[in-house]
Design an enzyme around this catalytic site. Structure first.
Site, PDB file in Angstrom:
ATOM      1  N   GLY A  71     -58.027 -20.459  -5.096  1.00 20.59           N
ATOM      2  CA  GLY A  71     -59.094 -21.429  -4.875  1.00 20.59           C
ATOM      3  C   GLY A  71     -59.214 -21.742  -3.397  1.00 20.59           C
ATOM      4  N   ASN A 151     -59.898 -33.800  -7.567  1.00 22.64           N
ATOM      5  CA  ASN A 151     -58.600 -33.491  -8.152  1.00 22.64           C
ATOM      6  C   ASN A 151     -57.666 -34.699  -8.235  1.00 22.64           C
ATOM      7  OD1 ASN A 151     -59.096 -32.738  -5.313  1.00 22.64           O
ATOM      8  ND2 ASN A 151     -56.877 -32.565  -5.212  1.00 22.64           N
ATOM      9  N   ALA A 200     -57.889 -19.654 -11.240  1.00 28.06           N
ATOM     10  CA  ALA A 200     -57.440 -19.427 -12.617  1.00 28.06           C
ATOM     11  C   ALA A 200     -56.301 -20.353 -13.054  1.00 28.06           C
ATOM     12  CB  ALA A 200     -57.008 -17.967 -12.779  1.00 28.06           C
ATOM     13  N   HIS A 201     -55.373 -20.658 -12.137  1.00 34.20           N
ATOM     14  CA  HIS A 201     -54.182 -21.402 -12.576  1.00 34.20           C
ATOM     15  C   HIS A 201     -54.461 -22.858 -12.929  1.00 34.20           C
ATOM     16  CE1 HIS A 201     -52.853 -23.906  -9.051  1.00 34.20           C
ATOM     17  NE2 HIS A 201     -53.599 -23.067  -8.388  1.00 34.20           N
ATOM     18  N   THR A 237     -56.703  -4.339  -2.369  1.00 37.83           N
ATOM     19  CA  THR A 237     -56.617  -3.641  -3.643  1.00 37.83           C
ATOM     20  C   THR A 237     -56.830  -4.648  -4.771  1.00 37.83           C
ATOM     21  OG1 THR A 237     -55.094  -2.040  -2.723  1.00 37.83           O
ATOM     22  CG2 THR A 237     -55.094  -2.272  -5.126  1.00 37.83           C
ATOM     23  N   CYS A 326     -49.517 -33.947  -1.501  1.00 37.18           N
ATOM     24  CA  CYS A 326     -48.493 -33.190  -2.205  1.00 37.18           C
ATOM     25  C   CYS A 326     -47.976 -32.025  -1.376  1.00 37.18           C
ATOM     26  CB  CYS A 326     -49.071 -32.665  -3.515  1.00 37.18           C
ATOM     27  SG  CYS A 326     -50.784 -32.125  -3.380  1.00 37.18           S
TER      28      CYS A 326
HETATM   29  C1  PLP Z   1     -56.014 -26.661  -6.706  1.00 26.28           C
HETATM   30  C2  PLP Z   1     -57.285 -26.862  -5.991  1.00 26.28           C
HETATM   31  C3  PLP Z   1     -57.712 -25.974  -4.992  1.00 26.28           C
HETATM   32  C4  PLP Z   1     -56.862 -24.838  -4.512  1.00 26.28           C
HETATM   33  O1  PLP Z   1     -56.715 -23.814  -5.452  1.00 26.28           O
HETATM   34  P1  PLP Z   1     -55.469 -22.802  -5.274  1.00 26.28           P
HETATM   35  O2  PLP Z   1     -55.774 -21.685  -6.200  1.00 26.28           O
HETATM   36  O3  PLP Z   1     -54.243 -23.579  -5.678  1.00 26.28           O
HETATM   37  O4  PLP Z   1     -55.441 -22.381  -3.855  1.00 26.28           O
HETATM   38  C5  PLP Z   1     -58.937 -26.197  -4.392  1.00 26.28           C
HETATM   39  N1  PLP Z   1     -59.708 -27.234  -4.756  1.00 26.28           N
HETATM   40  C6  PLP Z   1     -59.351 -28.106  -5.699  1.00 26.28           C
HETATM   41  C7  PLP Z   1     -60.256 -29.215  -6.072  1.00 26.28           C
HETATM   42  C8  PLP Z   1     -58.132 -27.959  -6.338  1.00 26.28           C
HETATM   43  O5  PLP Z   1     -57.768 -28.848  -7.264  1.00 26.28           O
END
Ligand code: PLP
Length: 396
Positions: A71, A151, A200-201, A237, A326
């Protein structure tokens, strides 16, 4: 009892997602760019099919889906890529004060490199006023980026309204929808956005894979140079397993989404009511209406430190997160809590609980039962709280 209530930080991967990924490590292990032999072609065909599935879930066209490694990367690409591609048109970017650090950090970098950034304020619930967006747009504005949902305090922003304003002014609009996926329906046409990030996570998929949706026609510069992957826009890749996991997780997230939202909302509200009822001197941060993310709870507890609460929660098997940054490891209070007007000392005593569609009533009740004792124990060590108790006694 072990209770995981930090689903805004990351989620457990679903078993079906792992199963979907495994063949790409062991059987279809070819490099998707190596098309002279079968196992490479298989990988390439898989990537095409996966991209189509992701596009379908988002209401996008297949050639508007670009895979990234996170992200954070999608956010960085959106901000820097638009800035670099459009600097002959203008150097002004508009975002909000409560964005994720991926957006804010990219904007701060650009400020050091000749760009100017407007950080829009938010109201006490964390909401961006679309009128403020319109008023901030100048003839130098090349990009607006406002997150779909926050978030930390769960505020869902008026994305459609902001998108309309950007369209009327012919300014590219990006939204960080990382927290929105799996928690609300997301369709790029319905939202009217030009670019959208996801990871995705955050919705029970694997870590280390994300997507940047880029509407056809949007001019964007590359961030990762090298080979011709992702239609020449992002070298590396193909992470076939990760892509497959993301697609599966996205499909699962959108299956019976309404039912899951309802369930998460019920757990969220049970937690909010239980905490409000059992703990004095607390404050719910973020919206109290349907503009609150269905899985987010954020409270400030006066006279205590968020980190101390987390330590004692951990000793009771509960995983949550505090309001201070965090990942940065700093003890500064969260920029989000400060932006909604909390004083430093109150922001410091903040804890976020975020549920998932797997969270049970028993888990919620365990938190409701455990937390008041922890807060009380910590408060009894606070000289400030002692003064409050003495005052209460005098008044009684
Ligand atoms: C977790 C998060 C991200 C970052 O995503 P990652 O895949 O952990 O780098 C970006 N924006 C928001 C709002 C998030 O909660």
């Amino acid at each position: 009892m072990k209770v995981y209530m930090d689903n805004n930080a990351t989620t457990a991967m679903k078993k079906e997602v792992l199963e979907e990924m495994l063949p790409y490590y062991t059987e279809i292990y070819g490099n998707a760019s190596s098309k002279f032999y079968e196992v490479g072609r298989q990988a390439d065909e898989a990537v095409m099919e996966i991209r189509e599935r992701v596009a379908k879930q988002l209401g996008a066209k297949t050639n508007e889906i670009y895979f990234t490694a996170s992200g954070c990367e999608a956010d960085n690409w959106a901000i820097k890529g638009i800035a670099f591609a459009n600097k002959s048109k203008g150097n002004h970017i508009i975002t909000s004060a409560i964005e994720h650090h991926a957006i804010l950090g990219a904007c701060e970098f650009l400020e050091k490199n000749g760009f100017s950034v407007t950080y829009l304020p938010v109201d006490e619930y964390g909401r961006v006023n679309p009128e403020d967006v319109e008023n901030a747009i100048t003839d130098k504005t090349i990009l607006v980026s406002v997150m779909t949902a926050n978030n930390e305090i769960g505020t869902i922003q008026p994305i459609r309204e902001i998108a309309k304003i950007c369209k009327a002014h012919k300014v590219v609009f990006h939204t960080d929808a990382v927290q929105a996926i799996g928690h609300m329906p997301i369709n790029v046409e319905d939202l009217g956005v030009d670019m959208l990030s996801l990871s995705a996570h955050k919705f029970h998929g694997p870590k280390g894979v994300g997507v940047l949706y880029i509407r056809n026609g949007v001019r964007i510069e590359n961030l990762i140079h090298g080979g011709g992957q992702e239609r020449g826009k992002r070298a590396a890749t193909e992470n076939t397993a990760g892509m497959a996991g993301l697609a599966k997780a996205l499909e699962l997230a959108n299956t019976d989404l309404d039912k899951k939202i309802e369930k998460m909302r019920t757990m969220r509200d049970r937690l909010i009511t239980g905490i409000s009822k059992n703990i004095p001197y607390c404050r719910l941060n973020g919206p109290t209406d349907d503009t609150r993310l269905c899985n987010n709870v954020n409270f400030s507890f006066r006279y205590v430190e968020g980190e101390s609460i987390l330590m004692l929660l951990d000793m009771k098997g509960i995983a949550a997160s505090s309001g201070s940054a965090c990942a940065s490891g700093s003890l500064d209070p969260s920029h989000v809590l400060l932006a909604i007007g909390l004083p430093h000392e109150i922001a410091h005593g903040s804890v976020r609980f975020s549920v998932s569609d797997d969270t049970t009533e028993e888990e919620v009740d365990y938190v409701i039962e455990t937390l008041p004792k922890i807060i009380e124990r910590l408060r009894l060590m606070s000289p400030l709280y002692e003064e409050v108790l003495n005052k209460e006694e005098e008044e009684a």
